[in-house]
Motif scaffolding. Structure first.
Motif, PDB file in Angstrom:
ATOM      1  N   LEU A 166     -24.691  13.473   2.072  1.00 18.03           N
ATOM      2  CA  LEU A 166     -24.054  13.488   3.386  1.00 18.03           C
ATOM      3  C   LEU A 166     -24.148  14.903   3.955  1.00 18.03           C
ATOM      4  O   LEU A 166     -23.816  15.878   3.283  1.00 18.03           O
ATOM      5  N   LEU A 167     -24.582  15.003   5.208  1.00 18.57           N
ATOM      6  CA  LEU A 167     -24.812  16.313   5.806  1.00 18.57           C
ATOM      7  C   LEU A 167     -23.959  16.577   7.040  1.00 18.57           C
ATOM      8  O   LEU A 167     -23.692  17.735   7.365  1.00 18.57           O
ATOM      9  N   THR A 168     -23.562  15.549   7.753  1.00 18.41           N
ATOM     10  CA  THR A 168     -22.814  15.731   8.995  1.00 18.41           C
ATOM     11  C   THR A 168     -21.538  14.902   8.976  1.00 18.41           C
ATOM     12  O   THR A 168     -21.331  14.046   8.107  1.00 18.41           O
ATOM     13  N   VAL A 169     -20.689  15.157   9.979  1.00 19.36           N
ATOM     14  CA  VAL A 169     -19.445  14.396  10.110  1.00 19.36           C
ATOM     15  C   VAL A 169     -19.741  12.934  10.355  1.00 19.36           C
ATOM     16  O   VAL A 169     -19.041  12.039   9.847  1.00 19.36           O
ATOM     17  N   GLY A 170     -20.788  12.641  11.119  1.00 16.92           N
ATOM     18  CA  GLY A 170     -21.144  11.250  11.383  1.00 16.92           C
ATOM     19  C   GLY A 170     -21.512  10.492  10.126  1.00 16.92           C
ATOM     20  O   GLY A 170     -21.204   9.302   9.997  1.00 16.92           O
ATOM     21  N   ASP A 171     -22.165  11.175   9.179  1.00 17.80           N
ATOM     22  CA  ASP A 171     -22.520  10.512   7.914  1.00 17.80           C
ATOM     23  C   ASP A 171     -21.282  10.087   7.147  1.00 17.80           C
ATOM     24  O   ASP A 171     -21.284   9.048   6.469  1.00 17.80           O
ATOM     25  N   VAL A 172     -20.215  10.871   7.249  1.00 18.25           N
ATOM     26  CA  VAL A 172     -18.991  10.572   6.499  1.00 18.25           C
ATOM     27  C   VAL A 172     -18.147   9.536   7.220  1.00 18.25           C
ATOM     28  O   VAL A 172     -17.528   8.671   6.600  1.00 18.25           O
ATOM     29  N   ASP A 173     -18.117   9.587   8.538  1.00 25.29           N
ATOM     30  CA  ASP A 173     -17.219   8.721   9.309  1.00 25.29           C
ATOM     31  C   ASP A 173     -17.572   7.240   9.177  1.00 25.29           C
ATOM     32  O   ASP A 173     -16.698   6.391   9.339  1.00 25.29           O
ATOM     33  N   VAL A 174     -18.808   6.928   8.912  1.00 23.65           N
ATOM     34  CA  VAL A 174     -19.217   5.514   8.828  1.00 23.65           C
ATOM     35  C   VAL A 174     -18.907   4.898   7.474  1.00 23.65           C
ATOM     36  O   VAL A 174     -19.065   3.683   7.287  1.00 23.65           O
ATOM     37  N   LEU A 175     -18.470   5.704   6.511  1.00 23.26           N
ATOM     38  CA  LEU A 175     -18.186   5.187   5.170  1.00 23.26           C
ATOM     39  C   LEU A 175     -16.863   4.437   5.155  1.00 23.26           C
ATOM     40  O   LEU A 175     -15.958   4.730   5.945  1.00 23.26           O
ATOM     41  N   PRO A 176     -16.684   3.478   4.229  1.00 19.37           N
ATOM     42  CA  PRO A 176     -15.406   2.758   4.105  1.00 19.37           C
ATOM     43  C   PRO A 176     -14.274   3.713   3.747  1.00 19.37           C
ATOM     44  O   PRO A 176     -14.435   4.603   2.905  1.00 19.37           O
ATOM     45  N   ARG A 177     -13.116   3.526   4.379  1.00 18.40           N
ATOM     46  CA  ARG A 177     -11.986   4.442   4.191  1.00 18.40           C
ATOM     47  C   ARG A 177     -11.445   4.397   2.752  1.00 18.40           C
ATOM     48  O   ARG A 177     -11.098   5.434   2.192  1.00 18.40           O
ATOM     49  N   ALA A 178     -11.337   3.239   2.183  1.00 19.12           N
ATOM     50  CA  ALA A 178     -10.753   3.124   0.840  1.00 19.12           C
ATOM     51  C   ALA A 178     -11.591   3.882  -0.181  1.00 19.12           C
ATOM     52  O   ALA A 178     -11.070   4.670  -0.994  1.00 19.12           O
ATOM     53  N   ALA A 179     -12.893   3.698  -0.142  1.00 16.58           N
ATOM     54  CA  ALA A 179     -13.768   4.382  -1.096  1.00 16.58           C
ATOM     55  C   ALA A 179     -13.775   5.887  -0.839  1.00 16.58           C
ATOM     56  O   ALA A 179     -13.793   6.699  -1.776  1.00 16.58           O
ATOM     57  N   LEU A 180     -13.740   6.274   0.433  1.00 17.99           N
ATOM     58  CA  LEU A 180     -13.748   7.689   0.780  1.00 17.99           C
ATOM     59  C   LEU A 180     -12.478   8.382   0.290  1.00 17.99           C
ATOM     60  O   LEU A 180     -12.520   9.493  -0.237  1.00 17.99           O
ATOM     61  N   THR A 181     -11.340   7.692   0.437  1.00 20.28           N
ATOM     62  CA  THR A 181     -10.074   8.265  -0.028  1.00 20.28           C
ATOM     63  C   THR A 181     -10.040   8.378  -1.538  1.00 20.28           C
ATOM     64  O   THR A 181      -9.588   9.392  -2.095  1.00 20.28           O
ATOM     65  N   ALA A 182     -10.503   7.357  -2.229  1.00 22.86           N
ATOM     66  CA  ALA A 182     -10.463   7.353  -3.689  1.00 22.86           C
ATOM     67  C   ALA A 182     -11.351   8.445  -4.283  1.00 22.86           C
ATOM     68  O   ALA A 182     -11.010   9.042  -5.311  1.00 22.86           O
TER      69      ALA A 182
END
Length: 485
Positions: A166-182
């Motif tokens: 992941l390189l930009t904010v857009g790459d991170v924002d499209v990810l599922p919230r639950a997995a990103l938080t965990a």
């Protein structure tokens, strides 16, 4: 710029040329000199930087009263509702940049719909006005192109995001919230939500936000005191009208003078009761100006003058005359205000009743300008109409010791010696038992028994015994606490 950390000199800031050459913040100075022998370095001065930032924050009050420090080297201004005063967003930014450039300061700024987005665009983007100040596709695309460092998450999480490709904010924002938080923690998700207005992060203004205010921006700076007082009189009238519309009166008013060279002078006045009359406000302002130890210096002139109500109270409409001519009836309140401004609010006091049974704590002195008009409910001493007072109006502080003689230990004294004079008691009333306030007093505080005594000359005293024989208190002592006039 270099600073000492753990006995090692490290770079704490680099310019664009140094960054392009591969130098970075946190790099040891010895490593930097190994690559480039000739470096222009200077020691960092964090205290001076903070002082300058605070001064700039004061200067930014001319644009909005909602100014917050954004550490380490930034400011956040909430310009909601203020843009029309400056001709819109573009003119506001141009004015800020041009004014600061005249003082030798270059800045990068951004306007967005929330503080987090504006901060990220200013620090990690190119700044400017994001989507015309309206949340939409333009703002979203600008945020999506920002680097991951704009999320300002922990270094371990930032490294993990980069390892995941992941390189930009857009790459991170499209990810599922639950997995990103965990995997990367709740802070990462919270930062994303703040950027895209899904989560609110209000700013904390440095100063009290005015309840209401009136402001005047001059085409040419004012230097003459007569003209300045004329503007103040107009502002006092506007502020009074707004307060009357709100059915409120000012208890604390601040006058702010913005000088053309960036210097700011603030003057505050406090009143003993809610004020809605422009003439009274102007009279108090003139009194404050006349009592300044450091007179108001216009210098190059004031280009902005503001009058703001910082503290208000509800007022009750009342008729003071049969015609439209207003009569000032509260002369004592006016005198209190003038003395407080001239002598200082801590030197003009008024008694305030306290709900307590301890006599010496039944009333305290507070600054008259801080005491609410509708003071706390007065403690009812239980006096009945026609009966003599149960307590004297004036008391001794501290109570004065006496030598008492009594027939039996727990009875009223038959006689006592006070100030080398003997008093033979002919009438006695009591006792009135007052226990100590155990939640305030220390463990050695004793119960008191109060008596109202009258001697053979008709003088009446209020005395008490500290300690009880029945509880075997050590050596109970007698005191006179007051005299009935």
């Amino acid at each position: 710029m270099v600073e000492k950390a753990a006995n090692v000199l490290r770079l704490m800031a680099v310019d664009e040329k140094a960054a392009a050459a591969g130098l970075y913040r946190g790099m040891a100075l010895t490593d930097a000199r190994a690559q480039f022998e000739k470096l222009d370095t200077a020691f960092a001065a964090p205290r001076q930087d903070n002082a300058l930032l605070e001064k700039l924050a004061d200067w930014c009050d001319r644009y909005t009263p909602l100014v917050a420090v954004d550490e380490p080297h930034g400011l956040i201004l909430d310009v909601t509702g203020c843009l029309h005063l400056h001709g819109g967003e573009e003119k506001l930014l141009r004015d800020i940049h041009a004014s600061l450039k005249r003082h030798g300061i270059c800045v990068r700024s951004a306007i967005a719909v929330n503080p987090a987005a504006a901060r990220a665009l200013a620090r990690y983007g190119n700044g400017g006005i994001a989507g015309g100040g309206i949340a939409g596709a333009d703002l979203k695309q600008l945020l999506y192109r920002l680097p991951l460092t704009s999320l300002e998450v922990e270094h371990a999480h930032l490294s993990g995001l980069k390892r995941a490709g992941l390189l930009t904010v857009g790459d991170v924002d499209v990810l599922p919230r639950a997995a990103l938080t965990a995997r990367f923690g709740a802070r990462t998700v919270n930062r994303l939500d703040a950027l895209f207005s899904r989560h609110s992060e209000p700013i904390s203004p440095r100063r009290i936000v005015p309840i209401c205010m009136a402001e005047r921006r001059m085409a040419e700076p004012l230097t003459f005191m007569e003209a300045i007082e004329g503007v103040l009189r107009e502002l006092a009238g506007e502020l009074a009208q707004e307060l009357k519309a709100r059915v409120e009166g000012a208890r604390e008013v601040e006058a702010v003078f913005f000088r053309a060279d960036g210097n700011i002078r603030r003057l505050r006045i406090e009143t003993g009761r809610p004020v809605t009359d422009a003439e009274i406000l102007m009279r108090l302002l003139k009194e404050r100006l006349a009592s300044l130890s450091d007179p108001l210096d216009a210098g190059y002139g004031f280009d902005i003058i503001r009058l703001a109500a910082l503290r208000v109270e509800k007022t009750m409409a009342r008729q003071t005359s049969l015609d439209n001519h207003a009569e000032e009836t509260d002369k004592i309140g006016t005198l209190v205000d003038r003395l407080s401004i001239r002598l200082g609010s801590k030197r003009v006091l008024r008694p305030v009743f306290v709900d307590t049974h301890i006599p010496e704590r039944a009333a305290i002195l507070e600054p008259a300008t801080l005491t609410k008009v509708a003071a706390a409910a007065r403690w009812n001493a239980g006096d009945v109409a026609g009966d003599p007072p149960q307590r004297p109006i004036r008391m001794f502080h501290p109570p004065e010791p006496i030598e008492a003689t009594f027939e039996i230990p727990d009875a009223a004294p038959a006689q006592f010696v006070w100030r080398k004079a003997r008093h033979i008691i002919v009438l006695a009333e009591g006792p009135e038992r007052i226990a100590p306030e155990w939640w305030r007093e220390n463990s050695r505080a004793l119960t008191r028994d109060y008596y109202r005594l009258e001697d053979d000359a008709g003088r009446r005293f209020w005395v008490f015994r500290e300690g009880l024989y029945e509880r075997n208190d050590p050596d109970p002592k007698w005191f006179v606490h007051g005299i009935f006039a």
